[in-house]
Design a protein around this motif. Structure first.
Motif, PDB file in Angstrom:
ATOM      1  N   THR A 247       2.900  -6.633   1.959  1.00 31.29           N
ATOM      2  CA  THR A 247       4.116  -6.166   1.107  1.00 31.29           C
ATOM      3  C   THR A 247       3.608  -4.952   0.225  1.00 31.29           C
ATOM      4  OG1 THR A 247       5.937  -6.755  -0.445  1.00 31.29           O
ATOM      5  CG2 THR A 247       4.254  -8.280  -0.131  1.00 31.29           C
ATOM      6  N   SER A 248       4.045  -4.430  -0.617  1.00 35.64           N
ATOM      7  CA  SER A 248       4.091  -3.498  -1.137  1.00 35.64           C
ATOM      8  C   SER A 248       4.374  -3.853  -3.483  1.00 35.64           C
ATOM      9  CB  SER A 248       5.641  -2.045  -0.863  1.00 35.64           C
ATOM     10  OG  SER A 248       6.256  -2.213  -1.057  1.00 35.64           O
ATOM     11  N   ASP A 249       5.007  -5.174  -2.605  1.00 37.03           N
ATOM     12  CA  ASP A 249       5.054  -6.217  -4.743  1.00 37.03           C
ATOM     13  C   ASP A 249       5.760  -7.197  -4.012  1.00 37.03           C
ATOM     14  OD1 ASP A 249       6.507  -6.744  -6.386  1.00 37.03           O
ATOM     15  OD2 ASP A 249       7.491  -5.114  -7.051  1.00 37.03           O
ATOM     16  N   LEU A 250       4.798  -8.447  -4.531  1.00 34.79           N
ATOM     17  CA  LEU A 250       5.479  -9.574  -3.977  1.00 34.79           C
ATOM     18  C   LEU A 250       5.914  -9.953  -4.853  1.00 34.79           C
ATOM     19  CD1 LEU A 250       0.875 -10.828  -4.372  1.00 34.79           C
ATOM     20  CD2 LEU A 250       2.424 -10.859  -3.036  1.00 34.79           C
ATOM     21  N   ALA A 251       6.180  -9.191  -6.357  1.00 37.73           N
ATOM     22  CA  ALA A 251       7.429  -9.614  -6.879  1.00 37.73           C
ATOM     23  C   ALA A 251       8.755  -9.120  -6.401  1.00 37.73           C
ATOM     24  CB  ALA A 251       7.634  -9.197  -7.907  1.00 37.73           C
ATOM     25  N   ALA A 252       8.583  -8.559  -5.304  1.00 36.72           N
ATOM     26  CA  ALA A 252       9.696  -8.018  -4.699  1.00 36.72           C
ATOM     27  C   ALA A 252      10.093  -8.581  -3.622  1.00 36.72           C
ATOM     28  CB  ALA A 252       9.671  -6.272  -4.209  1.00 36.72           C
ATOM     29  N   VAL A 253       9.072  -9.600  -2.862  1.00 41.15           N
ATOM     30  CA  VAL A 253       9.327 -10.823  -1.765  1.00 41.15           C
ATOM     31  C   VAL A 253       9.758 -11.731  -2.882  1.00 41.15           C
ATOM     32  CG1 VAL A 253       8.310 -12.563  -0.372  1.00 41.15           C
ATOM     33  CG2 VAL A 253       7.292 -10.224  -0.464  1.00 41.15           C
ATOM     34  N   GLU A 254       9.794 -12.258  -3.945  1.00 41.67           N
ATOM     35  CA  GLU A 254       9.974 -13.651  -4.736  1.00 41.67           C
ATOM     36  C   GLU A 254      11.387 -13.209  -5.331  1.00 41.67           C
ATOM     37  OE1 GLU A 254       6.973 -15.581  -7.461  1.00 41.67           O
ATOM     38  OE2 GLU A 254       7.101 -13.683  -7.682  1.00 41.67           O
ATOM     39  N   ARG A 255      11.987 -11.786  -5.635  1.00 41.98           N
ATOM     40  CA  ARG A 255      13.177 -11.170  -5.696  1.00 41.98           C
ATOM     41  C   ARG A 255      14.476 -11.926  -4.678  1.00 41.98           C
ATOM     42  NH1 ARG A 255      10.916  -7.840  -8.531  1.00 41.98           N
ATOM     43  NH2 ARG A 255      11.337  -6.026  -7.408  1.00 41.98           N
ATOM     44  N   ALA A 256      14.076 -10.844  -3.661  1.00 43.91           N
ATOM     45  CA  ALA A 256      14.540 -11.012  -2.151  1.00 43.91           C
ATOM     46  C   ALA A 256      14.589 -12.494  -1.021  1.00 43.91           C
ATOM     47  CB  ALA A 256      13.775 -10.158  -0.728  1.00 43.91           C
ATOM     48  N   VAL A 257      13.810 -13.042  -1.505  1.00 46.70           N
ATOM     49  CA  VAL A 257      13.405 -14.445  -1.086  1.00 46.70           C
ATOM     50  C   VAL A 257      13.923 -15.772  -1.736  1.00 46.70           C
ATOM     51  CG1 VAL A 257      12.137 -15.993   0.179  1.00 46.70           C
ATOM     52  CG2 VAL A 257      11.589 -14.049   0.473  1.00 46.70           C
ATOM     53  N   ALA A 258      13.872 -15.268  -2.621  1.00 46.81           N
ATOM     54  CA  ALA A 258      14.768 -16.785  -3.884  1.00 46.81           C
ATOM     55  C   ALA A 258      14.646 -17.742  -3.888  1.00 46.81           C
ATOM     56  CB  ALA A 258      16.789 -16.293  -3.842  1.00 46.81           C
ATOM     57  N   GLY A 259      14.920 -18.856  -3.669  1.00 49.51           N
ATOM     58  CA  GLY A 259      14.526 -20.155  -3.732  1.00 49.51           C
ATOM     59  C   GLY A 259      13.619 -20.496  -2.536  1.00 49.51           C
ATOM     60  N   SER A 260      13.836 -19.543  -1.502  1.00 50.85           N
ATOM     61  CA  SER A 260      12.930 -20.295  -0.365  1.00 50.85           C
ATOM     62  C   SER A 260      11.320 -19.498  -0.877  1.00 50.85           C
ATOM     63  CB  SER A 260      13.173 -19.038   1.025  1.00 50.85           C
ATOM     64  OG  SER A 260      14.583 -20.156   0.947  1.00 50.85           O
ATOM     65  N   ALA A 261      10.862 -19.196  -1.549  1.00 45.01           N
ATOM     66  CA  ALA A 261       9.433 -18.294  -2.121  1.00 45.01           C
ATOM     67  C   ALA A 261       8.619 -19.564  -2.377  1.00 45.01           C
ATOM     68  CB  ALA A 261       9.687 -17.302  -2.940  1.00 45.01           C
ATOM     69  N   VAL A 262       7.453 -19.040  -2.568  1.00 46.63           N
ATOM     70  CA  VAL A 262       6.976 -20.449  -2.786  1.00 46.63           C
ATOM     71  C   VAL A 262       5.173 -19.759  -3.456  1.00 46.63           C
ATOM     72  CG1 VAL A 262       5.570 -22.867  -3.145  1.00 46.63           C
ATOM     73  CG2 VAL A 262       7.798 -22.665  -1.793  1.00 46.63           C
ATOM     74  N   ARG A 263       4.898 -20.103  -4.560  1.00 38.78           N
ATOM     75  CA  ARG A 263       3.102 -19.389  -4.397  1.00 38.78           C
ATOM     76  C   ARG A 263       2.549 -20.318  -4.768  1.00 38.78           C
ATOM     77  NH1 ARG A 263       2.006 -14.113  -6.529  1.00 38.78           N
ATOM     78  NH2 ARG A 263       3.817 -12.761  -7.340  1.00 38.78           N
ATOM     79  N   SER A 264       1.309 -19.590  -3.181  1.00 38.37           N
ATOM     80  CA  SER A 264      -0.045 -20.293  -2.976  1.00 38.37           C
ATOM     81  C   SER A 264      -1.064 -19.811  -2.998  1.00 38.37           C
ATOM     82  CB  SER A 264       0.395 -20.968  -1.485  1.00 38.37           C
ATOM     83  OG  SER A 264      -0.184 -22.660  -1.256  1.00 38.37           O
ATOM     84  N   ALA A 265      -1.973 -19.705  -3.172  1.00 34.15           N
ATOM     85  CA  ALA A 265      -3.120 -19.647  -3.234  1.00 34.15           C
ATOM     86  C   ALA A 265      -3.152 -18.005  -3.135  1.00 34.15           C
ATOM     87  CB  ALA A 265      -3.747 -19.670  -1.726  1.00 34.15           C
ATOM     88  N   GLY A 266      -2.170 -16.980  -4.135  1.00 31.78           N
ATOM     89  CA  GLY A 266      -2.495 -15.700  -4.397  1.00 31.78           C
ATOM     90  C   GLY A 266      -1.047 -14.810  -3.462  1.00 31.78           C
ATOM     91  N   ALA A 267      -0.527 -15.886  -2.607  1.00 31.86           N
ATOM     92  CA  ALA A 267       0.761 -15.095  -2.223  1.00 31.86           C
ATOM     93  C   ALA A 267       1.694 -15.738  -1.870  1.00 31.86           C
ATOM     94  CB  ALA A 267      -0.220 -16.136  -0.780  1.00 31.86           C
ATOM     95  N   VAL A 268       2.728 -14.937  -1.825  1.00 28.30           N
ATOM     96  CA  VAL A 268       4.790 -15.967  -1.951  1.00 28.30           C
ATOM     97  C   VAL A 268       4.376 -16.605  -0.959  1.00 28.30           C
ATOM     98  CG1 VAL A 268       6.389 -14.948  -2.037  1.00 28.30           C
ATOM     99  CG2 VAL A 268       4.861 -13.961  -3.654  1.00 28.30           C
ATOM    100  N   CYS A 269       4.703 -17.589   0.503  1.00 31.60           N
ATOM    101  CA  CYS A 269       5.162 -18.034   1.332  1.00 31.60           C
ATOM    102  C   CYS A 269       6.388 -18.754   1.160  1.00 31.60           C
ATOM    103  CB  CYS A 269       4.420 -19.456   1.725  1.00 31.60           C
ATOM    104  SG  CYS A 269       2.133 -18.747   0.692  1.00 31.60           S
ATOM    105  N   VAL A 270       6.757 -18.740   2.207  1.00 25.38           N
ATOM    106  CA  VAL A 270       8.586 -19.327   3.192  1.00 25.38           C
ATOM    107  C   VAL A 270       8.020 -20.134   4.559  1.00 25.38           C
ATOM    108  CG1 VAL A 270       9.983 -18.853   4.105  1.00 25.38           C
ATOM    109  CG2 VAL A 270       9.265 -16.911   2.536  1.00 25.38           C
ATOM    110  N   ALA A 271       8.434 -21.236   3.592  1.00 30.58           N
ATOM    111  CA  ALA A 271       7.985 -22.183   4.729  1.00 30.58           C
ATOM    112  C   ALA A 271       8.357 -22.803   6.310  1.00 30.58           C
ATOM    113  CB  ALA A 271       8.151 -23.358   4.417  1.00 30.58           C
ATOM    114  N   PRO A 272       7.973 -22.899   7.012  1.00 27.45           N
ATOM    115  CA  PRO A 272       8.386 -22.897   8.630  1.00 27.45           C
ATOM    116  C   PRO A 272      10.344 -22.989   8.918  1.00 27.45           C
ATOM    117  CG  PRO A 272       6.329 -23.374   8.507  1.00 27.45           C
ATOM    118  CD  PRO A 272       6.646 -23.784   7.559  1.00 27.45           C
ATOM    119  N   ALA A 273      10.223 -23.851   7.693  1.00 29.62           N
ATOM    120  CA  ALA A 273      11.702 -24.555   7.965  1.00 29.62           C
ATOM    121  C   ALA A 273      12.928 -23.422   7.340  1.00 29.62           C
ATOM    122  CB  ALA A 273      12.315 -25.998   6.868  1.00 29.62           C
ATOM    123  N   ALA A 274      12.414 -22.338   6.694  1.00 31.30           N
ATOM    124  CA  ALA A 274      13.461 -21.471   6.278  1.00 31.30           C
ATOM    125  C   ALA A 274      13.319 -20.935   6.975  1.00 31.30           C
ATOM    126  CB  ALA A 274      12.755 -21.488   4.570  1.00 31.30           C
TER     127      ALA A 274
END
Length: 285
Positions: A247-274
């Protein structure tokens, strides 16, 4: 010697139960989703695409049960939603099929097909493809592979569809879980005439070709150690598990994904359930 007519991952196929509901779900994750496509009566399937710079994600659903989509229906029944298969880019599908036959694999195809496409100006066009596949039984860790030659790239890579609120730009890795990652990685490496390489945590990577995404084979436990803050509930012990996206912007991911975003190991992750059975890992460029 590397295959001349297969030049890396083209797209990842995520099989879903309810196609329209899945499209809405991925929109909520910050992706721009194409208009719905419908395949031929023989194929009995439909799709939505998420277009990236050089590759893409396909959300695939069965609309009508046919002989052609029996393997996909079997996948859904046994595994549930998730990454079912991976397509490579074929330079020339006819030559590519002959090339893998020379390597000892009984290629299926090439087969031509197309689907209608509504262009941004409202006009109707078509996306045309020629594909071939490796034998269905040859599926490393249960992940099927095939190759796709795009005959009308302009109706697939549409600029308006390539801009995403989460900043997604390209696939970096396809994550494949396996109790025997070295064995399954070696299987894939033979099929595509590439060299597997061991990673520091015991995972095994297989380059797909060119500058395209790698395959990474690892156990479910190894995947959990890579991204310890994210729930892997719903993933199989063996099969396609997730996608790492640049991605060009990890903060943009967190804004776009909102409640589904989790920071882990320097990445922004979305769980399989979501994400319809697919772990999504967003990393910076």
């Amino acid at each position: 010697m590397a295959l001349k007519n297969v030049i890396g991952i083209d797209h990842a196929v995520v099989v879903v139960r309810d196609l329209d509901q899945a499209a809405e779900n991925w929109k909520r994750l910050g992706f721009t989703v194409s208009p719905r496509g419908t395949h031929s009566a023989k194929m009995g399937s439909g799709n939505y695409t998420i277009m990236l710079d050089a590759d893409y994600i396909e959300l695939l659903g069965v609309l009508v049960a046919t002989d052609h989509n029996a393997p996909t229906r079997a996948f859904l029944e046994k595994r549930g939603e998730g990454v079912e298969r991976i397509a490579f880019t074929a330079v020339d599908s006819a030559a590519g099929a002959e090339e893998i036959r020379a390597h000892g694999y009984d290629a299926v195809g090439p087969i031509d097909f197309e689907r209608p496409v509504t262009m941004p100006d409202g006009s109707l066009s078509a996306a045309k493809f020629r594909v071939f596949q490796w034998p269905i039984a040859e599926a490393p860790a249960g992940l099927r592979i095939f190759a796709c030659e795009h005959k009308t790239r302009e109706t697939v890579w549409i600029p308006e569809l390539m801009k995403h609120a989460n900043g997604a730009r390209r696939l970096r890795q396809t994550l494949v879980v396996s109790p025997e990652p070295a064995e399954d990685a070696a299987h894939l490496a033979r099929m595509i005439a590439r060299e597997a390489r061991a990673e520091s945590d015991g995972a095994v990577a297989v380059p797909s070709g060119s500058d395209r995404a790698d395959f990474v084979f690892l156990t479910r436990d190894q995947l959990g150690r890579r991204y310890p803050e994210i729930s892997l509930k719903g993933l199989p012990e063996r099969g396609g598990a997730g996608l790492v996206l640049e991605t060009s912007d990890l903060a943009a991911v967190e804004r776009a994904v909102a409640g589904s975003a989790v920071r882990s190991a320097g990445a922004v992750c979305v769980a399989p359930a979501a994400a319809n059975g697919t772990l999504l890992v967003f990393v910076g460029a």
